[in-house]
Design a protein around this motif. Sequence first.
Motif, mmCIF file in Angstrom:
data_model
loop_
_atom_site.group_PDB
_atom_site.id
_atom_site.type_symbol
_atom_site.label_atom_id
_atom_site.label_comp_id
_atom_site.label_asym_id
_atom_site.label_seq_id
_atom_site.Cartn_x
_atom_site.Cartn_y
_atom_site.Cartn_z
ATOM 1 N N ILE A 9 0.854 -1.188 0.000
ATOM 2 C CA ILE A 9 0.000 0.000 0.000
ATOM 3 C C ILE A 9 0.892 1.241 0.000
ATOM 4 O O ILE A 9 2.067 1.174 0.356
ATOM 5 N N SER A 10 0.326 2.348 -0.396
ATOM 6 C CA SER A 10 1.113 3.582 -0.484
ATOM 7 C C SER A 10 1.489 4.083 0.911
ATOM 8 O O SER A 10 0.834 3.748 1.916
ATOM 9 N N TYR A 11 2.519 4.893 0.933
ATOM 10 C CA TYR A 11 2.950 5.509 2.182
ATOM 11 C C TYR A 11 1.806 6.319 2.795
ATOM 12 O O TYR A 11 1.529 6.222 3.993
ATOM 13 N N GLU A 12 1.132 7.105 1.965
ATOM 14 C CA GLU A 12 0.067 7.966 2.458
ATOM 15 C C GLU A 12 -1.091 7.166 3.044
ATOM 16 O O GLU A 12 -1.647 7.535 4.084
ATOM 17 N N THR A 13 -1.446 6.065 2.401
ATOM 18 C CA THR A 13 -2.517 5.209 2.903
ATOM 19 C C THR A 13 -2.121 4.574 4.233
ATOM 20 O O THR A 13 -2.909 4.551 5.180
ATOM 21 N N ALA A 14 -0.894 4.054 4.297
ATOM 22 C CA ALA A 14 -0.410 3.423 5.529
ATOM 23 C C ALA A 14 -0.350 4.435 6.661
ATOM 24 O O ALA A 14 -0.757 4.148 7.792
ATOM 25 N N ARG A 15 0.148 5.630 6.368
ATOM 26 C CA ARG A 15 0.258 6.667 7.396
ATOM 27 C C ARG A 15 -1.117 7.079 7.912
ATOM 28 O O ARG A 15 -1.324 7.233 9.119
ATOM 29 N N ALA A 16 -2.085 7.235 7.016
ATOM 30 C CA ALA A 16 -3.436 7.625 7.425
ATOM 31 C C ALA A 16 -4.075 6.554 8.302
ATOM 32 O O ALA A 16 -4.692 6.861 9.331
ATOM 33 N N GLU A 17 -3.928 5.292 7.898
ATOM 34 C CA GLU A 17 -4.494 4.210 8.694
ATOM 35 C C GLU A 17 -3.799 4.123 10.052
ATOM 36 O O GLU A 17 -4.448 3.919 11.083
ATOM 37 N N LEU A 18 -2.493 4.305 10.060
ATOM 38 C CA LEU A 18 -1.744 4.281 11.321
ATOM 39 C C LEU A 18 -2.204 5.406 12.237
ATOM 40 O O LEU A 18 -2.390 5.200 13.445
ATOM 41 N N ARG A 19 -2.423 6.594 11.684
ATOM 42 C CA ARG A 19 -2.915 7.721 12.482
ATOM 43 C C ARG A 19 -4.269 7.380 13.115
ATOM 44 O O ARG A 19 -4.498 7.640 14.301
ATOM 45 N N ASP A 20 -5.155 6.763 12.334
ATOM 46 C CA ASP A 20 -6.471 6.384 12.859
ATOM 47 C C ASP A 20 -6.342 5.362 13.994
ATOM 48 O O ASP A 20 -7.062 5.429 14.993
ATOM 49 N N ILE A 21 -5.422 4.419 13.832
ATOM 50 C CA ILE A 21 -5.218 3.396 14.860
ATOM 51 C C ILE A 21 -4.688 4.035 16.140
ATOM 52 O O ILE A 21 -5.155 3.720 17.242
ATOM 53 N N VAL A 22 -3.737 4.929 16.009
ATOM 54 C CA VAL A 22 -3.189 5.606 17.186
ATOM 55 C C VAL A 22 -4.288 6.370 17.907
ATOM 56 O O VAL A 22 -4.402 6.298 19.139
ATOM 57 N N GLN A 23 -5.126 7.077 17.165
ATOM 58 C CA GLN A 23 -6.232 7.809 17.781
ATOM 59 C C GLN A 23 -7.181 6.864 18.513
ATOM 60 O O GLN A 23 -7.632 7.157 19.625
ATOM 61 N N ALA A 24 -7.475 5.731 17.896
ATOM 62 C CA ALA A 24 -8.379 4.758 18.522
ATOM 63 C C ALA A 24 -7.771 4.209 19.806
ATOM 64 O O ALA A 24 -8.456 4.089 20.839
ATOM 65 N N LEU A 25 -6.483 3.882 19.764
ATOM 66 C CA LEU A 25 -5.833 3.351 20.953
ATOM 67 C C LEU A 25 -5.736 4.400 22.058
ATOM 68 O O LEU A 25 -5.901 4.080 23.238
ATOM 69 N N GLU A 26 -5.474 5.634 21.683
ATOM 70 C CA GLU A 26 -5.388 6.699 22.679
ATOM 71 C C GLU A 26 -6.730 6.998 23.319
ATOM 72 O O GLU A 26 -6.789 7.355 24.493
ATOM 73 N N SER A 27 -7.809 6.845 22.562
ATOM 74 C CA SER A 27 -9.137 7.128 23.105
ATOM 75 C C SER A 27 -9.601 6.044 24.068
ATOM 76 O O SER A 27 -10.430 6.297 24.936
ATOM 77 N N GLY A 28 -9.051 4.839 23.901
ATOM 78 C CA GLY A 28 -9.410 3.738 24.792
ATOM 79 C C GLY A 28 -10.817 3.234 24.521
ATOM 80 O O GLY A 28 -11.435 3.545 23.515
ATOM 81 N N GLY A 29 -11.307 2.444 25.432
ATOM 82 C CA GLY A 29 -12.661 1.938 25.331
ATOM 83 C C GLY A 29 -12.812 0.633 24.580
ATOM 84 O O GLY A 29 -13.887 0.039 24.589
ATOM 85 N N GLN A 30 -11.750 0.148 23.920
ATOM 86 C CA GLN A 30 -11.843 -1.116 23.201
ATOM 87 C C GLN A 30 -11.537 -2.260 24.171
ATOM 88 O O GLN A 30 -10.764 -2.109 25.109
ATOM 89 N N PRO A 31 -12.130 -3.404 23.886
ATOM 90 C CA PRO A 31 -11.743 -4.594 24.646
ATOM 91 C C PRO A 31 -10.262 -4.909 24.395
ATOM 92 O O PRO A 31 -9.689 -4.488 23.385
ATOM 93 N N LEU A 32 -9.667 -5.630 25.303
ATOM 94 C CA LEU A 32 -8.245 -5.942 25.215
ATOM 95 C C LEU A 32 -7.889 -6.592 23.887
ATOM 96 O O LEU A 32 -6.912 -6.204 23.242
ATOM 97 N N GLU A 33 -8.661 -7.567 23.455
ATOM 98 C CA GLU A 33 -8.353 -8.274 22.209
ATOM 99 C C GLU A 33 -8.347 -7.315 21.016
ATOM 100 O O GLU A 33 -7.481 -7.394 20.145
ATOM 101 N N GLU A 34 -9.305 -6.403 20.974
ATOM 102 C CA GLU A 34 -9.353 -5.437 19.882
ATOM 103 C C GLU A 34 -8.149 -4.489 19.952
ATOM 104 O O GLU A 34 -7.549 -4.153 18.931
ATOM 105 N N SER A 35 -7.787 -4.062 21.156
ATOM 106 C CA SER A 35 -6.616 -3.199 21.321
ATOM 107 C C SER A 35 -5.354 -3.897 20.833
ATOM 108 O O SER A 35 -4.511 -3.285 20.171
ATOM 109 N N LEU A 36 -5.228 -5.179 21.147
ATOM 110 C CA LEU A 36 -4.065 -5.930 20.682
ATOM 111 C C LEU A 36 -4.041 -6.047 19.168
ATOM 112 O O LEU A 36 -2.990 -5.910 18.537
#
Length: 71
Positions: A9-36
């Motif tokens: 995948i492109s750098y831009e696509t990977a970076r955008a998805e990574l940014r979304d994942i970081v935001q999701a992890l920082e916000s919390g609220g996911q079950p442990l398995e989903e966080s992993l």
Amino acid sequence: MSENPEPEISYETARAELRDIVQALESGGQPLEESLSLWQRGEELAGICQRWLDGARARLDAAIAATDDRG
């Protein structure tokens, strides 16, 4: 030692998805398995971004070396 193939995948696509994942992890609220799972995908995406950056750096270094050889 063989070169890494171009990431799937492109750098831009990977970076955008990574940014979304970081935001999701920082916000919390996911079950442990989903966080992993998110963390694992984030690691994969970070590796993809790093391969793109390494490739770009190699191209820049080659271009600079070619310019230096001419001068």
